[in-house]
Design an enzyme around this catalytic site. Structure first.
Site, PDB file in Angstrom:
ATOM      1  N   LYS A   1      32.468 -25.562  28.725  1.00 23.04           N
ATOM      2  CA  LYS A   1      32.736 -26.568  29.761  1.00 23.04           C
ATOM      3  C   LYS A   1      33.428 -27.804  29.169  1.00 23.04           C
ATOM      4  O   LYS A   1      34.289 -28.409  29.814  1.00 23.04           O
ATOM      5  CB  LYS A   1      31.433 -26.947  30.472  1.00 23.04           C
ATOM      6  CG  LYS A   1      30.767 -25.766  31.207  1.00 23.04           C
ATOM      7  CD  LYS A   1      31.694 -25.150  32.255  1.00 23.04           C
ATOM      8  CE  LYS A   1      31.048 -24.084  33.107  1.00 23.04           C
ATOM      9  NZ  LYS A   1      31.945 -23.487  34.098  1.00 23.04           N
TER      10      LYS A   1
ATOM     11  N   TYR B   1      27.698 -22.320  26.408  1.00 26.51           N
ATOM     12  CA  TYR B   1      28.064 -22.695  27.778  1.00 26.51           C
ATOM     13  C   TYR B   1      28.618 -24.134  27.784  1.00 26.51           C
ATOM     14  O   TYR B   1      29.673 -24.399  28.377  1.00 26.51           O
ATOM     15  CB  TYR B   1      26.838 -22.586  28.693  1.00 26.51           C
ATOM     16  CG  TYR B   1      27.076 -22.945  30.137  1.00 26.51           C
ATOM     17  CD1 TYR B   1      27.515 -21.988  31.049  1.00 26.51           C
ATOM     18  CD2 TYR B   1      26.854 -24.238  30.604  1.00 26.51           C
ATOM     19  CE1 TYR B   1      27.731 -22.321  32.390  1.00 26.51           C
ATOM     20  CE2 TYR B   1      27.061 -24.579  31.933  1.00 26.51           C
ATOM     21  CZ  TYR B   1      27.502 -23.608  32.824  1.00 26.51           C
ATOM     22  OH  TYR B   1      27.714 -23.950  34.148  1.00 26.51           O
TER      23      TYR B   1
END
Ligand code: NAI
Ligand SMILES: CCCCCC(=O)/C=C/C=C\C/C=C\C/C=C\CCCC(=O)O
Length: 250
Positions: free
Chosen positions: A153, A149
């Site tokens: 990002k 994750y």
């Protein structure tokens, strides 16, 4: 594109819930028309409710899996066909699913890149437009409980910065910015809590230590609106934290 959004056409991914829904509401309230993209079955009832409040002719219901490039392109085209232009794009849909990291990269990062290219193809060369990509504080300071994750990002932040320079060098009048919130009170965080609690104890401890007070999605939507309406913001990375509020970072 700068200043007021009234009369402009926006497209928001992940519009059925959380930050995407709050942003869609903000845009509609400000007089924009919104193409609402989401994979959730809740999208229909969400669009119906928004239509009742802001006028059904101002919202387009566009069910779509953003990780499917062809479907995403069609939904972008549909927004322009329905409303006549495309001025604002918020690439916001995301998932928090470390076990399925291949899918996570497609939803969180690939869709932001393809959404940006779709926007570049469809925005007016004369009027230009503005793109906001939803990253996270985990893209600035990667978090041990979500490596894939965090990577997705970080990728959004790098892509946004590089694309800002690319557009500028080519003389294309599109601004591109990214938002990096800390924890926000949305379905994603509520569901992630259970998953994190099944991780090894030291990881749970690290997650608990980094978890601050959760912010409201409406506060993040205000940050997104600032990046849309402030014409001086281009290549901007806006971090939003509960204790410090808005901070522009390099
Ligand atoms: N909630 C938080 O603490 C933070 C969230 N973010 C980011 O904000 C964005 C929005 O998330 P939230 O509003 O928090 O979560 P949410 O779960 O409330 O909303 C995400 C929306 O994206 C949609 N979505 C998921 N996969 C999709 C797909 N393949 N195609 C189309 N739509 C899809 C979901 O159906 C949902 O409606 C995400 O990119 C997330 O990574 C960033 C920082 C903090
Ligand atoms: C510190 C969170 C920063 C935001 C990261 C992000 O973009 C999205 C995260 C989504 C879910 C996880 C968020 C917070 C979880 C943190 C702690 C949970 C600890 C478990 C518990 O005590 O319940």
């Amino acid at each position: 594109m700068s200043g007021r959004v009234s009369g402009l056409v926006a497209l928001v991914t992940g519009a059925a819930s959380g930050i995407g829904l709050a942003t869609s509401r903000h845009l509609l309230k400000s007089g924009a028309k919104v193409g609402a993209i989401d994979i959730s079955t809740n999208l229909k009832s969400t669009c119906d409710a928004l239509g009742k409040e802001f006028g059904s002719s101002n919202i387009a219901y566009l069910p779509c899996d953003v990780s499917d490039d062809d479907a995403l392109k069609s939904a972008f085209k549909e927004t322009k066909e329905q409303f006549g232009s495309l001025d604002i794009v918020v690439n916001n849909a995301g998932i928090f699913d470390e076990d399925n990291w291949g899918k996570l990269l497609k939803v969180n990062l690939q869709s932001v890149i393809s959404g940006t290219y779709n926007a570049m193809e469809l925005m007016s060369p004369d009027k230009g437009g503005v793109i906001v990509n939803t990253a996270s504080v985990s893209g600035l300071s990667p978090l041990p409980f979500c490596p894939a994750y965090s990577a997705s990002k970080s990728g959004i932040i790098a892509f946004t910065k590089a694309m800002k320079n690319n557009l500028e060098l080519r003389g294309i009048k599109i601004r591109i910015n990214s938002i990096c919130p800390a924890g926000v009170e949305t379905a994603m965080v509520m569901n992630a809590g259970k998953v994190i609690m099944s991780m090894p104890q030291p990881i749970i401890a690290a997650a608990t230590a980094s978890a601050g007070e959760l912010m409201k999605p409406e506060f993040i939507a205000e940050g997104i609106m600032e990046l849309i309406t402030d014409a001086s913001r281009n290549g901007a990375i806006l971090m939003i934290e509960p204790d410090k509020g808005f901070t522009y970072v390099e």
